[in-house]
Write a protein that holds these residues in place. Structure first.
Motif, PDB file in Angstrom:
ATOM      1  N   VAL A 160      27.682  49.950  53.573  1.00  0.00           N
ATOM      2  CA  VAL A 160      27.406  48.518  53.595  1.00  0.00           C
ATOM      3  C   VAL A 160      26.623  48.125  52.333  1.00  0.00           C
ATOM      4  CG1 VAL A 160      25.242  48.707  54.897  1.00  0.00           C
ATOM      5  CG2 VAL A 160      26.645  46.642  55.108  1.00  0.00           C
ATOM      6  N   ASP A 161      26.817  46.904  51.881  1.00  0.00           N
ATOM      7  CA  ASP A 161      26.222  46.446  50.624  1.00  0.00           C
ATOM      8  C   ASP A 161      24.701  46.588  50.584  1.00  0.00           C
ATOM      9  OD1 ASP A 161      25.671  44.361  52.402  1.00  0.00           O
ATOM     10  OD2 ASP A 161      26.744  42.832  51.242  1.00  0.00           O
ATOM     11  N   SER A 162      24.015  46.322  51.682  1.00  0.00           N
ATOM     12  CA  SER A 162      22.550  46.422  51.681  1.00  0.00           C
ATOM     13  C   SER A 162      22.088  47.864  51.477  1.00  0.00           C
ATOM     14  CB  SER A 162      21.962  45.845  52.966  1.00  0.00           C
ATOM     15  OG  SER A 162      22.508  46.488  54.101  1.00  0.00           O
ATOM     16  N   ALA A 163      22.840  48.839  51.972  1.00  0.00           N
ATOM     17  CA  ALA A 163      22.497  50.244  51.743  1.00  0.00           C
ATOM     18  C   ALA A 163      22.738  50.620  50.286  1.00  0.00           C
ATOM     19  CB  ALA A 163      23.304  51.147  52.670  1.00  0.00           C
ATOM     20  N   ILE A 164      23.817  50.118  49.707  1.00  0.00           N
ATOM     21  CA  ILE A 164      24.101  50.378  48.299  1.00  0.00           C
ATOM     22  C   ILE A 164      22.970  49.821  47.434  1.00  0.00           C
ATOM     23  CG2 ILE A 164      25.637  49.785  46.373  1.00  0.00           C
ATOM     24  CD1 ILE A 164      27.946  49.788  48.480  1.00  0.00           C
ATOM     25  N   GLU A 165      22.557  48.602  47.727  1.00  0.00           N
ATOM     26  CA  GLU A 165      21.478  47.978  46.951  1.00  0.00           C
ATOM     27  C   GLU A 165      20.154  48.717  47.137  1.00  0.00           C
ATOM     28  OE1 GLU A 165      21.638  45.779  44.519  1.00  0.00           O
ATOM     29  OE2 GLU A 165      23.794  45.960  44.845  1.00  0.00           O
ATOM     30  N   ALA A 166      19.856  49.147  48.362  1.00  0.00           N
ATOM     31  CA  ALA A 166      18.610  49.883  48.603  1.00  0.00           C
ATOM     32  C   ALA A 166      18.602  51.192  47.829  1.00  0.00           C
ATOM     33  CB  ALA A 166      18.434  50.141  50.098  1.00  0.00           C
ATOM     34  N   MET A 167      19.733  51.900  47.823  1.00  0.00           N
ATOM     35  CA  MET A 167      19.817  53.154  47.059  1.00  0.00           C
ATOM     36  C   MET A 167      19.684  52.887  45.564  1.00  0.00           C
ATOM     37  SD  MET A 167      22.682  55.447  49.057  1.00  0.00           S
ATOM     38  CE  MET A 167      23.939  54.191  49.177  1.00  0.00           C
ATOM     39  N   ALA A 168      20.372  51.854  45.079  1.00  0.00           N
ATOM     40  CA  ALA A 168      20.306  51.529  43.650  1.00  0.00           C
ATOM     41  C   ALA A 168      18.888  51.117  43.254  1.00  0.00           C
ATOM     42  CB  ALA A 168      21.304  50.427  43.310  1.00  0.00           C
ATOM     43  N   ASP A 169      18.230  50.316  44.097  1.00  0.00           N
ATOM     44  CA  ASP A 169      16.854  49.906  43.816  1.00  0.00           C
ATOM     45  C   ASP A 169      15.932  51.111  43.741  1.00  0.00           C
ATOM     46  OD1 ASP A 169      17.630  47.257  43.766  1.00  0.00           O
ATOM     47  OD2 ASP A 169      16.841  46.794  45.775  1.00  0.00           O
ATOM     48  N   TRP A 170      16.100  52.054  44.659  1.00  0.00           N
ATOM     49  CA  TRP A 170      15.252  53.250  44.651  1.00  0.00           C
ATOM     50  C   TRP A 170      15.490  54.075  43.383  1.00  0.00           C
ATOM     51  CZ3 TRP A 170      11.011  54.927  46.807  1.00  0.00           C
ATOM     52  CH2 TRP A 170      10.671  56.281  46.685  1.00  0.00           C
ATOM     53  N   MET A 171      16.745  54.223  43.009  1.00  0.00           N
ATOM     54  CA  MET A 171      17.067  54.997  41.813  1.00  0.00           C
ATOM     55  C   MET A 171      16.521  54.317  40.556  1.00  0.00           C
ATOM     56  SD  MET A 171      18.369  57.606  43.110  1.00  0.00           S
ATOM     57  CE  MET A 171      19.030  58.532  41.765  1.00  0.00           C
ATOM     58  N   ARG A 172      16.521  52.983  40.540  1.00  0.00           N
ATOM     59  CA  ARG A 172      15.990  52.246  39.391  1.00  0.00           C
ATOM     60  C   ARG A 172      14.461  52.233  39.357  1.00  0.00           C
ATOM     61  NH1 ARG A 172      19.374  48.013  41.286  1.00  0.00           N
ATOM     62  NH2 ARG A 172      21.427  48.228  40.398  1.00  0.00           N
ATOM     63  N   SER A 173      13.818  52.485  40.480  1.00  0.00           N
ATOM     64  CA  SER A 173      12.364  52.335  40.608  1.00  0.00           C
ATOM     65  C   SER A 173      11.572  53.355  39.799  1.00  0.00           C
ATOM     66  CB  SER A 173      11.949  52.447  42.077  1.00  0.00           C
ATOM     67  OG  SER A 173      12.011  53.807  42.514  1.00  0.00           O
ATOM     68  N   GLY A 174      12.183  54.480  39.512  1.00  0.00           N
ATOM     69  CA  GLY A 174      11.448  55.539  38.839  1.00  0.00           C
ATOM     70  C   GLY A 174      10.612  56.366  39.795  1.00  0.00           C
ATOM     71  N   SER A 175      10.648  56.014  41.070  1.00  0.00           N
ATOM     72  CA  SER A 175       9.854  56.738  42.069  1.00  0.00           C
ATOM     73  C   SER A 175      10.568  57.960  42.619  1.00  0.00           C
ATOM     74  CB  SER A 175       9.494  55.806  43.233  1.00  0.00           C
ATOM     75  OG  SER A 175       8.585  54.823  42.799  1.00  0.00           O
ATOM     76  N   ASN A 176      11.843  58.094  42.325  1.00  0.00           N
ATOM     77  CA  ASN A 176      12.595  59.230  42.856  1.00  0.00           C
ATOM     78  C   ASN A 176      12.153  60.517  42.167  1.00  0.00           C
ATOM     79  OD1 ASN A 176      13.667  58.005  40.615  1.00  0.00           O
ATOM     80  ND2 ASN A 176      15.724  58.745  40.969  1.00  0.00           N
ATOM     81  N   ALA A 177      11.889  61.522  42.957  1.00  0.00           N
ATOM     82  CA  ALA A 177      11.420  62.802  42.436  1.00  0.00           C
ATOM     83  C   ALA A 177      11.751  63.890  43.448  1.00  0.00           C
ATOM     84  CB  ALA A 177       9.918  62.757  42.176  1.00  0.00           C
ATOM     85  N   ASN A 178      11.572  65.120  43.042  1.00  0.00           N
ATOM     86  CA  ASN A 178      11.813  66.239  43.947  1.00  0.00           C
ATOM     87  C   ASN A 178      10.773  66.293  45.055  1.00  0.00           C
ATOM     88  OD1 ASN A 178      14.066  67.136  42.588  1.00  0.00           O
ATOM     89  ND2 ASN A 178      12.907  68.479  41.258  1.00  0.00           N
ATOM     90  N   HIS A 179      11.189  66.832  46.161  1.00  0.00           N
ATOM     91  CA  HIS A 179      10.332  67.006  47.329  1.00  0.00           C
ATOM     92  C   HIS A 179       9.191  67.972  47.034  1.00  0.00           C
ATOM     93  CE1 HIS A 179       9.086  68.153  51.354  1.00  0.00           C
ATOM     94  NE2 HIS A 179       9.408  69.397  51.073  1.00  0.00           N
ATOM     95  N   GLY A 180       8.029  67.663  47.545  1.00  0.00           N
ATOM     96  CA  GLY A 180       6.923  68.603  47.507  1.00  0.00           C
ATOM     97  C   GLY A 180       6.113  68.637  46.229  1.00  0.00           C
ATOM     98  N   GLY A 181       6.338  67.704  45.332  1.00  0.00           N
ATOM     99  CA  GLY A 181       5.565  67.697  44.095  1.00  0.00           C
ATOM    100  C   GLY A 181       4.128  67.240  44.330  1.00  0.00           C
ATOM    101  N   VAL A 182       3.299  67.415  43.333  1.00  0.00           N
ATOM    102  CA  VAL A 182       1.883  67.069  43.473  1.00  0.00           C
ATOM    103  C   VAL A 182       1.551  65.781  42.715  1.00  0.00           C
ATOM    104  CG1 VAL A 182       1.123  69.429  43.870  1.00  0.00           C
ATOM    105  CG2 VAL A 182       1.287  68.578  41.534  1.00  0.00           C
ATOM    106  N   PHE A 183       2.561  64.974  42.437  1.00  0.00           N
ATOM    107  CA  PHE A 183       2.326  63.740  41.709  1.00  0.00           C
ATOM    108  C   PHE A 183       2.838  62.554  42.521  1.00  0.00           C
ATOM    109  CE2 PHE A 183       6.063  65.976  40.350  1.00  0.00           C
ATOM    110  CZ  PHE A 183       7.068  65.027  40.368  1.00  0.00           C
ATOM    111  N   LYS A 184       2.447  61.361  42.107  1.00  0.00           N
ATOM    112  CA  LYS A 184       2.699  60.123  42.852  1.00  0.00           C
ATOM    113  C   LYS A 184       4.155  59.953  43.277  1.00  0.00           C
ATOM    114  CE  LYS A 184       2.329  55.113  42.225  1.00  0.00           C
ATOM    115  NZ  LYS A 184       3.556  54.510  41.782  1.00  0.00           N
TER     116      LYS A 184
END
Length: 121
Positions: A25-49
């Motif tokens: 659904v379009d809202s899921a596509i946008e949510a995924m794209a927003d997260w990828m654009r946010s710069g907040s995506n990172a590997n699990h378990g890291g010690v940074f923000k």
């Protein structure tokens, strides 16, 4: 009907099988794209923000899925695909099987739920 909310259906085709037929659904596509654009995506378990933000997102999503399905968050698993997850699961389960144990698949099963077991066996 909300057909217009599913961009993959714009070509007029409906894909009714599971694999390769999962329509997003379009809202899921946008949510995924927003997260990828946010710069907040990172590997699990890291010690940074950003790693902490990723862990929080995954934890919250597991909890939401568990609530929706009536399960426990620890029982919710995300992976690259159904086939990929089933390959790993089958490889793990088969280690504990003993002579005489059986794995039963049907002709109604999609190959993504049969082939991993055949390979593991």
């Amino acid at each position: 009907m909300n057909r217009d909310r599913f961009p993959a259906l714009r070509d007029g085709w409906a894909r009714l099988d599971g694999p390769a037929g999962s329509q997003v659904v379009d809202s899921a596509i946008e949510a995924m794209a927003d997260w990828m654009r946010s710069g907040s995506n990172a590997n699990h378990g890291g010690v940074f923000k950003h790693a902490h933000e990723t862990d929080e997102l995954v934890s919250g999503t597991r909890a939401a899925c568990a609530t929706l399905l009536g399960g426990e968050p620890s029982g919710v698993v995300f992976g690259p695909s159904f086939t990929g997850l089933t390959m790993r699961f089958a490889a793990t389960v088969v280690r504990g099987l003993e002579p005489g144990d059986e794995i039963v698949c049907t002709r109604l099963d999609h190959d993504s739920n049969v082939r991993p077991w055949v390979i593991a066996a």
